[in-house]
Write an enzyme that holds these catalytic residues in place. Sequence first.
Site, PDB file in Angstrom:
ATOM      1  N   LYS A   1      25.248 -13.267 -28.262  1.00  0.00           N
ATOM      2  CA  LYS A   1      25.465 -14.765 -27.348  1.00  0.00           C
ATOM      3  C   LYS A   1      25.233 -15.965 -27.694  1.00  0.00           C
ATOM      4  O   LYS A   1      23.719 -15.397 -27.612  1.00  0.00           O
ATOM      5  CB  LYS A   1      25.946 -14.301 -25.457  1.00  0.00           C
ATOM      6  CG  LYS A   1      27.604 -13.895 -25.255  1.00  0.00           C
ATOM      7  CD  LYS A   1      26.944 -14.141 -24.111  1.00  0.00           C
ATOM      8  CE  LYS A   1      28.675 -13.998 -23.416  1.00  0.00           C
ATOM      9  NZ  LYS A   1      28.446 -14.570 -21.514  1.00  0.00           N
TER      10      LYS A   1
ATOM     11  N   SER B   1      32.022 -23.424 -16.544  1.00  0.00           N
ATOM     12  CA  SER B   1      30.353 -24.056 -17.442  1.00  0.00           C
ATOM     13  C   SER B   1      31.120 -24.511 -18.451  1.00  0.00           C
ATOM     14  O   SER B   1      30.495 -25.583 -19.384  1.00  0.00           O
ATOM     15  CB  SER B   1      29.250 -22.679 -17.443  1.00  0.00           C
ATOM     16  OG  SER B   1      28.708 -22.550 -16.296  1.00  0.00           O
TER      17      SER B   1
ATOM     18  N   HIS C   1      28.500 -22.069  -8.730  1.00  0.00           N
ATOM     19  CA  HIS C   1      27.515 -21.572  -9.173  1.00  0.00           C
ATOM     20  C   HIS C   1      26.878 -21.982  -7.374  1.00  0.00           C
ATOM     21  O   HIS C   1      26.448 -20.894  -6.300  1.00  0.00           O
ATOM     22  CB  HIS C   1      26.806 -21.563 -10.192  1.00  0.00           C
ATOM     23  CG  HIS C   1      26.984 -21.200 -11.327  1.00  0.00           C
ATOM     24  ND1 HIS C   1      27.503 -21.838 -12.550  1.00  0.00           N
ATOM     25  CD2 HIS C   1      28.011 -20.134 -11.722  1.00  0.00           C
ATOM     26  CE1 HIS C   1      28.179 -21.384 -13.163  1.00  0.00           C
ATOM     27  NE2 HIS C   1      28.580 -19.598 -12.864  1.00  0.00           N
TER      28      HIS C   1
ATOM     29  N   ARG D   1      37.510 -16.771  -8.614  1.00  0.00           N
ATOM     30  CA  ARG D   1      38.441 -18.822  -8.595  1.00  0.00           C
ATOM     31  C   ARG D   1      39.710 -18.006  -8.774  1.00  0.00           C
ATOM     32  O   ARG D   1      40.809 -19.098  -7.919  1.00  0.00           O
ATOM     33  CB  ARG D   1      37.511 -19.013  -9.860  1.00  0.00           C
ATOM     34  CG  ARG D   1      36.451 -20.171  -9.765  1.00  0.00           C
ATOM     35  CD  ARG D   1      36.562 -20.582 -11.592  1.00  0.00           C
ATOM     36  NE  ARG D   1      35.714 -19.251 -12.034  1.00  0.00           N
ATOM     37  CZ  ARG D   1      35.223 -19.643 -13.408  1.00  0.00           C
ATOM     38  NH1 ARG D   1      34.837 -20.456 -13.796  1.00  0.00           N
ATOM     39  NH2 ARG D   1      35.452 -18.407 -14.033  1.00  0.00           N
TER      40      ARG D   1
HETATM   41  P1  ADP Z   1      29.186 -14.963 -16.586  1.00  0.00           P
HETATM   42  O1  ADP Z   1      29.248 -15.636 -17.970  1.00  0.00           O
HETATM   43  O2  ADP Z   1      28.876 -13.723 -16.636  1.00  0.00           O
HETATM   44  O3  ADP Z   1      31.110 -14.930 -15.933  1.00  0.00           O
HETATM   45  P2  ADP Z   1      28.971 -17.293 -14.877  1.00  0.00           P
HETATM   46  O4  ADP Z   1      28.178 -17.847 -15.717  1.00  0.00           O
HETATM   47  O5  ADP Z   1      30.111 -18.671 -16.041  1.00  0.00           O
HETATM   48  O6  ADP Z   1      28.666 -16.075 -16.315  1.00  0.00           O
HETATM   49  O7  ADP Z   1      29.344 -16.433 -13.590  1.00  0.00           O
HETATM   50  C1  ADP Z   1      28.350 -16.175 -13.604  1.00  0.00           C
HETATM   51  C2  ADP Z   1      29.473 -15.635 -12.301  1.00  0.00           C
HETATM   52  O8  ADP Z   1      29.360 -16.863 -10.963  1.00  0.00           O
HETATM   53  C3  ADP Z   1      30.322 -14.760 -12.160  1.00  0.00           C
HETATM   54  O9  ADP Z   1      30.950 -13.685 -11.494  1.00  0.00           O
HETATM   55  C4  ADP Z   1      32.485 -16.409 -12.536  1.00  0.00           C
HETATM   56  O10 ADP Z   1      32.659 -15.411 -12.112  1.00  0.00           O
HETATM   57  C5  ADP Z   1      31.760 -17.286 -10.787  1.00  0.00           C
HETATM   58  N1  ADP Z   1      31.715 -18.220 -11.250  1.00  0.00           N
HETATM   59  C6  ADP Z   1      31.902 -19.247 -11.959  1.00  0.00           C
HETATM   60  N2  ADP Z   1      32.131 -20.059 -11.357  1.00  0.00           N
HETATM   61  C7  ADP Z   1      32.567 -20.311 -10.370  1.00  0.00           C
HETATM   62  C8  ADP Z   1      33.573 -21.493  -9.475  1.00  0.00           C
HETATM   63  N3  ADP Z   1      33.666 -22.572 -10.294  1.00  0.00           N
HETATM   64  N4  ADP Z   1      33.382 -20.671  -7.890  1.00  0.00           N
HETATM   65  C9  ADP Z   1      33.364 -19.241  -8.345  1.00  0.00           C
HETATM   66  N5  ADP Z   1      32.485 -18.405  -8.777  1.00  0.00           N
HETATM   67  C10 ADP Z   1      32.251 -19.771 -10.153  1.00  0.00           C
END
Ligand code: ADP
Length: 162
Positions: free
Chosen positions: A41, A128, A17, A90
């Site tokens: 959630k 995450s 992130h 990703r």
């Molecule tokens: P959500 O539950 O909305 O998917 P996340 O916190 O999992 O929320 O992810 C928020 C955004 O960050 C999403 O667009 C996800 O694809 C992106 N993201 C998460 N991890 C990575 C990473 N390692 N590299 C690039 N983008 C990421």
Amino acid sequence: MTKAVFPGSFDPPTNGHLNIIKRAAELFDEVDVVIAVNSDKKYLFSKEERLSMLSEIVKAFKNVKVHSWNGLIVEYAEKSGSKVLLRGIRNASDFSYEFDLSLLNHKLNNSIETLFIPTEQKYLLMKSSSIKELAKYHGDISGMVPPCVEKKLKEKFFYHDS
Ligand code: ADP
């Protein structure tokens, strides 16, 4: 002035992130990182904990602010005067999910566009949910999350060295 919104659960925020936030901060005048709060959630970290971790992580970027929102993200974008939603990608399965979501958001408000930022290879496996699973079994999470997040995860899962 161009402002982008980067929404997500950030449960917890990872170095993946952070990489997207850093790159977005160079592309846009302002970036709002928006923590999704969905009452249906189940999160490991509360809204307050996620706000506090993200605020610590982004404090080096003068043009990045952290907010939380419990409604539609296009409504947040409209309210804050942004026309851009950012999402990180990703792999192909992220793309497939994000593509559908972007169509839905565009249908809700066609003046707001979703832009995708592909991850860098070293952040490919940073997710995450996997990091929480690793932390639960006291696996090595260093290098995957910023230090303040590592500390919070170790407190949650009672690592002996924390
Ligand atoms: P959500 O539950 O909305 O998917 P996340 O916190 O999992 O929320 O992810 C928020 C955004 O960050 C999403 O667009 C996800 O694809 C992106 N993201 C998460 N991890 C990575 C990473 N390692 N590299 C690039 N983008 C990421």
